[in-house]
Design a protein around this motif. Structure first.
Motif, mmCIF file in Angstrom:
data_model
loop_
_atom_site.group_PDB
_atom_site.id
_atom_site.type_symbol
_atom_site.label_atom_id
_atom_site.label_comp_id
_atom_site.label_asym_id
_atom_site.label_seq_id
_atom_site.Cartn_x
_atom_site.Cartn_y
_atom_site.Cartn_z
ATOM 1 N N ALA A 1 14.247 17.399 -11.976
ATOM 2 C CA ALA A 1 14.064 16.843 -13.330
ATOM 3 C C ALA A 1 14.824 15.533 -13.482
ATOM 4 O O ALA A 1 14.366 14.601 -14.148
ATOM 5 C CB ALA A 1 14.533 17.854 -14.370
ATOM 6 N N ASN A 2 16.013 15.444 -12.850
ATOM 7 C CA ASN A 2 16.825 14.244 -12.994
ATOM 8 C C ASN A 2 16.148 13.048 -12.353
ATOM 9 O O ASN A 2 16.071 11.973 -12.944
ATOM 10 C CB ASN A 2 18.187 14.465 -12.341
ATOM 11 C CG ASN A 2 18.993 15.501 -13.059
ATOM 12 O OD1 ASN A 2 18.426 16.411 -13.656
ATOM 13 N ND2 ASN A 2 20.287 15.372 -13.025
ATOM 14 N N ALA A 3 15.666 13.241 -11.132
ATOM 15 C CA ALA A 3 15.012 12.138 -10.437
ATOM 16 C C ALA A 3 13.788 11.685 -11.223
ATOM 17 O O ALA A 3 13.527 10.486 -11.388
ATOM 18 C CB ALA A 3 14.624 12.583 -9.027
ATOM 19 N N ARG A 4 13.047 12.656 -11.751
ATOM 20 C CA ARG A 4 11.854 12.350 -12.531
ATOM 21 C C ARG A 4 12.206 11.552 -13.782
ATOM 22 O O ARG A 4 11.584 10.526 -14.081
ATOM 23 C CB ARG A 4 11.212 13.670 -12.952
ATOM 24 C CG ARG A 4 9.772 13.789 -12.637
ATOM 25 C CD ARG A 4 9.312 15.155 -13.125
ATOM 26 N NE ARG A 4 8.287 14.965 -14.132
ATOM 27 C CZ ARG A 4 7.003 14.798 -13.831
ATOM 28 N NH1 ARG A 4 6.613 14.783 -12.573
ATOM 29 N NH2 ARG A 4 6.116 14.630 -14.768
ATOM 30 N N ALA A 5 13.222 12.027 -14.489
ATOM 31 C CA ALA A 5 13.620 11.344 -15.719
ATOM 32 C C ALA A 5 14.060 9.917 -15.423
ATOM 33 O O ALA A 5 13.705 8.975 -16.152
ATOM 34 C CB ALA A 5 14.740 12.116 -16.403
ATOM 35 N N ALA A 6 14.832 9.754 -14.343
ATOM 36 C CA ALA A 6 15.294 8.417 -13.994
ATOM 37 C C ALA A 6 14.113 7.521 -13.661
ATOM 38 O O ALA A 6 14.084 6.337 -14.024
ATOM 39 C CB ALA A 6 16.246 8.501 -12.802
ATOM 40 N N TYR A 7 13.118 8.084 -13.009
ATOM 41 C CA TYR A 7 11.946 7.295 -12.642
ATOM 42 C C TYR A 7 11.180 6.873 -13.900
ATOM 43 O O TYR A 7 10.814 5.704 -14.045
ATOM 44 C CB TYR A 7 11.048 8.125 -11.717
ATOM 45 C CG TYR A 7 9.820 7.382 -11.288
ATOM 46 C CD1 TYR A 7 9.926 6.308 -10.407
ATOM 47 C CD2 TYR A 7 8.571 7.735 -11.765
ATOM 48 C CE1 TYR A 7 8.803 5.601 -10.019
ATOM 49 C CE2 TYR A 7 7.444 7.036 -11.389
ATOM 50 C CZ TYR A 7 7.564 5.974 -10.508
ATOM 51 O OH TYR A 7 6.460 5.272 -10.144
ATOM 52 N N MET B 1 12.371 6.574 -16.847
ATOM 53 C CA MET B 1 13.223 5.613 -17.553
ATOM 54 C C MET B 1 13.103 4.230 -16.947
ATOM 55 O O MET B 1 12.914 3.221 -17.645
ATOM 56 C CB MET B 1 14.666 6.111 -17.455
ATOM 57 C CG MET B 1 15.688 5.186 -18.020
ATOM 58 S SD MET B 1 17.305 5.905 -17.714
ATOM 59 C CE MET B 1 18.321 4.520 -18.130
ATOM 60 N N LEU B 2 13.163 4.180 -15.622
ATOM 61 C CA LEU B 2 13.101 2.884 -14.937
ATOM 62 C C LEU B 2 11.733 2.234 -15.147
ATOM 63 O O LEU B 2 11.643 1.037 -15.448
ATOM 64 C CB LEU B 2 13.374 3.094 -13.452
ATOM 65 C CG LEU B 2 13.740 1.850 -12.654
ATOM 66 C CD1 LEU B 2 14.949 1.181 -13.280
ATOM 67 C CD2 LEU B 2 14.033 2.209 -11.213
ATOM 68 N N ALA B 3 10.677 3.043 -15.030
ATOM 69 C CA ALA B 3 9.334 2.481 -15.165
ATOM 70 C C ALA B 3 9.122 1.908 -16.561
ATOM 71 O O ALA B 3 8.648 0.767 -16.728
ATOM 72 C CB ALA B 3 8.301 3.574 -14.883
ATOM 73 N N MET B 4 9.522 2.678 -17.581
ATOM 74 C CA MET B 4 9.328 2.178 -18.950
ATOM 75 C C MET B 4 10.194 0.971 -19.207
ATOM 76 O O MET B 4 9.779 -0.004 -19.851
ATOM 77 C CB MET B 4 9.643 3.287 -19.948
ATOM 78 C CG MET B 4 8.628 4.402 -19.919
ATOM 79 S SD MET B 4 8.796 5.500 -21.302
ATOM 80 C CE MET B 4 8.311 4.466 -22.654
ATOM 81 N N SER B 5 11.408 1.009 -18.668
ATOM 82 C CA SER B 5 12.320 -0.109 -18.871
ATOM 83 C C SER B 5 11.753 -1.380 -18.242
ATOM 84 O O SER B 5 11.822 -2.467 -18.821
ATOM 85 C CB SER B 5 13.667 0.238 -18.270
ATOM 86 O OG SER B 5 14.434 -0.913 -18.118
ATOM 87 N N PHE C 1 8.902 -4.911 -29.229
ATOM 88 C CA PHE C 1 8.568 -3.670 -28.527
ATOM 89 C C PHE C 1 9.086 -3.670 -27.102
ATOM 90 O O PHE C 1 9.378 -2.614 -26.547
ATOM 91 C CB PHE C 1 7.066 -3.415 -28.594
ATOM 92 C CG PHE C 1 6.630 -2.977 -29.963
ATOM 93 C CD1 PHE C 1 6.925 -1.719 -30.427
ATOM 94 C CD2 PHE C 1 5.968 -3.850 -30.807
ATOM 95 C CE1 PHE C 1 6.558 -1.317 -31.708
ATOM 96 C CE2 PHE C 1 5.600 -3.467 -32.082
ATOM 97 C CZ PHE C 1 5.894 -2.193 -32.537
ATOM 98 N N GLY C 2 9.210 -4.870 -26.493
ATOM 99 C CA GLY C 2 9.770 -4.942 -25.137
ATOM 100 C C GLY C 2 11.219 -4.502 -25.119
ATOM 101 O O GLY C 2 11.618 -3.607 -24.378
ATOM 102 N N PHE C 3 12.040 -5.136 -25.968
ATOM 103 C CA PHE C 3 13.435 -4.707 -26.066
ATOM 104 C C PHE C 3 13.523 -3.345 -26.750
ATOM 105 O O PHE C 3 14.483 -2.607 -26.560
ATOM 106 C CB PHE C 3 14.253 -5.733 -26.848
ATOM 107 C CG PHE C 3 14.566 -6.981 -26.059
ATOM 108 C CD1 PHE C 3 15.244 -6.901 -24.865
ATOM 109 C CD2 PHE C 3 14.186 -8.217 -26.516
ATOM 110 C CE1 PHE C 3 15.550 -8.038 -24.137
ATOM 111 C CE2 PHE C 3 14.482 -9.376 -25.808
ATOM 112 C CZ PHE C 3 15.158 -9.281 -24.611
ATOM 113 N N GLY C 4 12.492 -3.039 -27.554
ATOM 114 C CA GLY C 4 12.474 -1.758 -28.262
ATOM 115 C C GLY C 4 12.426 -0.570 -27.316
ATOM 116 O O GLY C 4 12.887 0.516 -27.650
ATOM 117 N N VAL C 5 11.855 -0.778 -26.136
ATOM 118 C CA VAL C 5 11.860 0.305 -25.138
ATOM 119 C C VAL C 5 13.293 0.681 -24.815
ATOM 120 O O VAL C 5 13.661 1.855 -24.789
ATOM 121 C CB VAL C 5 11.115 -0.141 -23.864
ATOM 122 C CG1 VAL C 5 11.301 0.888 -22.774
ATOM 123 C CG2 VAL C 5 9.657 -0.353 -24.152
#
Lengths: 710, 239
Positions: A159-165, A167-171, A216-220
């Motif tokens: 779950a952690n690796a998934r969440a980080a992924y 997070m990174l993708a949306m960021s 919305f970009g910084f809003g992410v």
């Protein structure tokens, strides 16, 4: 190079030394080294921020690299305030880390944690001093990657690796949008260095694009609706100290980005932009607190609550942006100050609550509110700290959440001074949404505190539960003190925020409008009417002047002659009154009600004792909210029928899944659309070589046609 | 809408507690009254006829101990002429050793916790009628609550079996003061037909201090209502 920038460089140096230390000290001491070096770096960073706030803004051109163009560092007052906020959280979190990381000692690498930790700290500071697009986004990306690495610290958990992924993708997607917005602004000046006050037309299409992309970009990053699917995923799985940083530091970066583009680089010129911010903020606040209230996981609940608080702050800032576009600078100052004040407060109390929740998890191994309970007896100090955090976040005076939420609501109530009727409607509805949010926040945190720390313990611990080590408690104490001070001295905090806003608003409007010179006799002519002051001095407004000299302890907006005071609040005097009342109530109880007291065992419905499983759960407590707002939650219900015996009716197991509204409305349809498109495109990949050659030729022809036509 | 129209059509059914109320057929079975017979034998005859010892002959007078009576009517339907006289009132409650009615604050708001301490079902059935439209205890501000923590009055039915003694004590302890205890029915008043025996004592007073006794087997809802109204001070309470 100015003093503040040198101090920033000192932070970088300490971070570098800290990283080296973590690798070279014995593994047992690695966590402790973070407390010393990280805490030290945070203190120096706070000094840097304070210096930046006090000194005039500065700019230093560094060098011009061949591909990157000119690079510059500098301090602005706004960035200095954000630095102070970040440092305020980094210091206690660093100390907390010393005790907290011990649980990972045998399973994960502590030096690796330390390295990413320092990289995050340094990169956050770099974001605040970067004064050109390239260095800003390099620092920004480092923050994104380093926080993702910290979230995925327990990388063996799926779950952690998934969440980080996620997070990174949306960021990254958000960063691209934000980069585009910034380039759109600065291309008008043909510069990669930040230029203040870029002018646009009244509300052209480009300005709209800049606003929407940046917001919305910084809003992410800021966790605004609807692009915050990463937030409730990443916060709960990250290590506890990282969760605190995510909520209290990283989310602020997003807000800083929004303000940087829309307040500093290209001040908004149309009321529409601020209105969008206001509406999105109000929706974020309401949606965030609704999901926080019904959530059972202590840390997920806090993550949703971060959405709520950032929403409140952004709504207040949106009101400020509307007033800027209307050239009502005094009111704009109130809105923006309320937003920044709320950000600051949110960082303090959310950091505290996350540290408290992580302590609970570290000491009990459990995060589910329904399975906790009765921790007051086992973790008394943690309970006290969490209690103060819960009071603050619920907006209970005299703690800090009250002051800023009150100011935010008041700034929305200034809609009476707006001309367009539709804007008044938007302001009123947003104000109502935020008022509802504030009420739900109390429900949410009564549940969180009551069901976790009060009542009977529902735990079956294998080993006895003990209070956390002193370093962890110290981290929480610091934030408790911050929550109390930020709430007790609003006029002094507003003075600092005023310093941050003065350059962008052109003058110290906050001080001028919100904090009248209440103390002493040195009143300029434009201050309060003498008769009015005499009344207030007779009431004791001078009380405390001898102890804390300043302009006053009252936050107040003055109106015309008809109503000299539009609104006024003093949490300092409120706290004093509250203490008097509490003391009187305590004495009254001691003196009057003592004889009538009788102690009896609690009623267990006729049973000899109450089994913990029978006590009220968090799910039960929040169920009314679940029922009332069913239209928002739209839970996916599944009924699983199972025939136990032919003579009996089928057993029905009813399950309910609440999908976060942002996931349901935005993320899932977007994923479905992307998958559909990918399937469509996959038809082209059928493996026939001549067709591929034809694609290449067609592409070539199109490129040629475009280049020839120009 | 239909429930509304039906309600209008059926009108008010609540018993107004007028002086006529007790004589309504079936509302109360009544009690034998102290009767002076022509001969000592008639009085003695009634005493032997009573299965619960509620009637005691004192010369030519047959005295009645209401707490023991179970309305078997054996003294009201004898073969010969020696009938006991009967009353048909409903104000049966009498005070115990306790402290009388509650302070004035409880006059229009009384919360009652009912405890079944081994009841046969008859008294519970009558208590169940308190909330129906006919007796409508709500109009006097009397409410039934599920927990003793919110109750002002503990309404005990049944002879208090040994299994229920501890639970009854805990429930009484859990009540906030000021509090009152009402024992309803012959069993709760003094053990009735069941006690004292191996399985139960002689009524609620063995376990908790009882303030008001309501004899009868079972006492009709009007009698229970009278006791509750007496507890909250709406009516006087006989000692």
């Amino acid at each position: 190079m100015t003093g503040a920038l040198w101090t920033y460089l000192a932070v970088f140096a300490i971070c570098a030394v800290g990283t080296a230390m973590a690798f070279f000290v014995p593994a047992k001491r690695a966590a402790e080294s973070i407390a010393w070096a990280g805490g030290g770096a945070a203190l120096v960073a706070f000094a840097a921020g304070a210096q930046g706030l006090a000194a005039p803004e500065s700019l230093v051109s560094l060098w011009s690299l061949p591909t990157f163009g000119p690079m510059a560092l500098g301090t602005t007052h706004l960035a200095a305030l954000f630095t102070c906020i970040a440092a305020l959280v980094y210091f206690p979190v660093s100390v907390y880390t010393a005790g907290y990381l011990r649980r990972y000692e045998d399973r994960y690498s502590l030096p690796a944690f330390a390295a990413w930790y320092y990289v995050t700290l340094a990169a956050v500071m770099a974001v605040f001093i970067a004064r050109d697009v390239v260095s800003f986004f390099i620092a920004w990306e480092i923050v994104a990657i380093a926080t993702a690495a910290l979230v995925a610290y327990e990388w063996r958990e799926k779950a952690n690796a998934r969440a980080a992924y996620v997070m990174l993708a949306m960021s990254e997607a958000g960063t691209l949008a934000a980069l585009l917005a910034m380039l759109l602004v600065l291309s008008r000046e043909h510069s990669l260095l930040f230029v203040q006050g870029v002018a646009f037309g009244p509300s052209g299409g480009v300005r709209w694009a800049v606003f929407l992309l940046s917001f919305f970009g910084f809003g992410v990053k800021a966790g605004l609706m609807p692009l915050n699917s990463w937030l409730p995923r990443a916060h709960p799985v990250a290590p506890g100290n990282v969760s605190a940083l995510l909520s209290s530091v990283v989310l602020n970066l997003g807000v800083y980005g929004i303000l940087l583009v829309n307040l500093e680089l290209a001040p908004v010129s149309s009321v529409s932009f601020g209105t969008v911010a206001l509406i999105v903020g109000a929706i974020s606040a309401l949606a965030g607190i609704l999901y926080a209230t019904i959530n059972d996981d202590l840390k997920t609940m806090l993550a949703y609550s971060s959405v709520e608080n950032i929403g409140i702050a952004v709504a207040a800032m949106g009101a400020g942006l509307v007033f800027i576009a209307l050239h009502e600078t005094a009111l704009a100052a109130i809105g923006l100050a309320a937003g920044l004040y709320h950000l600051l407060n949110h960082s303090a109390y959310k950091g505290l609550l996350f540290l408290g929740a992580s302590t609970v998890q570290a000491q009990t191994g459990q995060r589910s509110i329904d399975r906790l309970g009765g921790l007051m007896r086992l973790l008394p100090v943690t309970s006290f700290c969490f209690f103060i955090g819960a009071l603050s976040i619920s907006g209970i005076p005299p703690f800090n959440g009250f002051a800023s939420e009150w100011l935010a609501l008041e700034s929305l109530l200034r809609s009476a001074e707006l001309a367009p009727p539709w804007l008044r409607v938007v302001f009123s509805l947003s104000g109502a949404a935020i008022a509802l949010t504030a009420a739900l926040a109390i429900t949410c945190f009564v549940k969180a505190f009551g069901m976790t720390f009060l009542g009977h313990s529902r735990l079956h611990p294998k080993q006895p539960i003990t209070e956390a080590p002193r370093s962890m408690l110290f981290g929480m104490y610091v934030l408790v003190a911050a929550c109390a001070l930020l709430g007790l001295l609003p006029t002094f905090v507003l003075a600092a925020i005023d310093g941050a806003l003065a350059p962008v608003l052109g003058g110290s409007w906050v001080q001028h409008t919100l904090v009248p010179a209440f103390f002493g006799a040195r009143l300029p002519a434009d201050q309060l009417p003498p008769a009015f002051l005499t009344t207030f001095h007779a009431l004791g407004a001078q009380l405390g002047y001898g102890i804390v000299p300043g302009r006053g302890l009252v936050v107040m907006l003055r109106g015309g002659s008809a109503n000299p005071v539009v609104f006024a609040m003093s949490s300092t005097y409120l706290a004093a009154t509250l203490l008097l009342f509490l003391g009187a109530a305590y004495l009254g109880r001691r003196v009057l009600a003592r004889s009538r007291r009788r102690t009896a065992p609690s009623w267990a419905g006729g049973l000899s004792s109450i089994p913990p499983t029978m006590t009220y759960t968090g799910t039960g407590f929040s169920n009314p909210v679940r029922v009332i707002f069913n239209a928002v939650f739209l839970p996916a219900r599944t009924d699983e029928r199972k025939t136990i015996h032919e003579h009996f009716r089928d057993a029905i197991r009813r399950a309910r899944e609440d999908v976060f509204v942002a996931d349901r409305v935005v993320a899932r349809p977007a994923i479905a659309a992307a998958t559909w498109l990918a399937h469509l495109l996959a038809r082209m990949h059928h493996g026939r070589l001549p067709a591929y050659v034809a694609y290449a030729l067609a592409a070539l022809l199109i490129v040629l046609a475009i280049s020839l036509s120009r | 809408m239909s429930w509304f129209l039906r309600g209008i059509r059926s009108g008010i059914r609540t018993e107004p507690l007028s002086p006529d109320a007790p004589v309504l057929a079936g509302v109360t079975p009544g009690f034998p009254r102290e009767t002076r017979f022509e001969s000592v034998a008639d009085a003695r005859d009634n005493e032997t006829r009573c299965p619960t010892g509620a009637i005691r002959a004192d010369g030519e007078v047959a005295r009645v101990k209401r707490d023991r009576c179970i309305h078997c009517m054996r003294c009201a339907t004898p073969d010969g002429s020696a009938k006991m006289e009967w009353t048909v009132d409903h104000e049966w409650a009498h005070g115990g050793e306790g402290s009388g009615s509650l302070p004035a604050a409880f006059r229009r708001s009384l919360h009652v916790r009912v405890i079944d301490a081994g009841d046969c079902g008859a008294c519970l059935n009558e208590i169940g009628h308190l909330d129906d439209p006919f007796y409508n205890a709500h109009r006097f501000g009397i409410f039934v609550t599920p927990t003793p923590r919110q109750a002002d009055v503990l309404l005990i039915v049944g002879p208090v079996t040994q299994q229920m003694q501890a639970a009854l004590k805990v429930a009484y302890e859990a009540m906030p003061g000021p509090r009152r205890v009402v024992a309803v029915g012959a069993c709760a008043v003094d053990g009735g037909l069941f006690g004292p025996s191996v399985m139960c004592g002689s009524g609620a007073a063995d376990v908790v201090p009882v303030d008001v006794f309501v004899p009868g087997c079972p006492p009709p809802p009007l009698a229970i209502l009278h006791a509750l109204r007496a507890v909250c001070g709406q009516e006087p309470l006989e000692r």
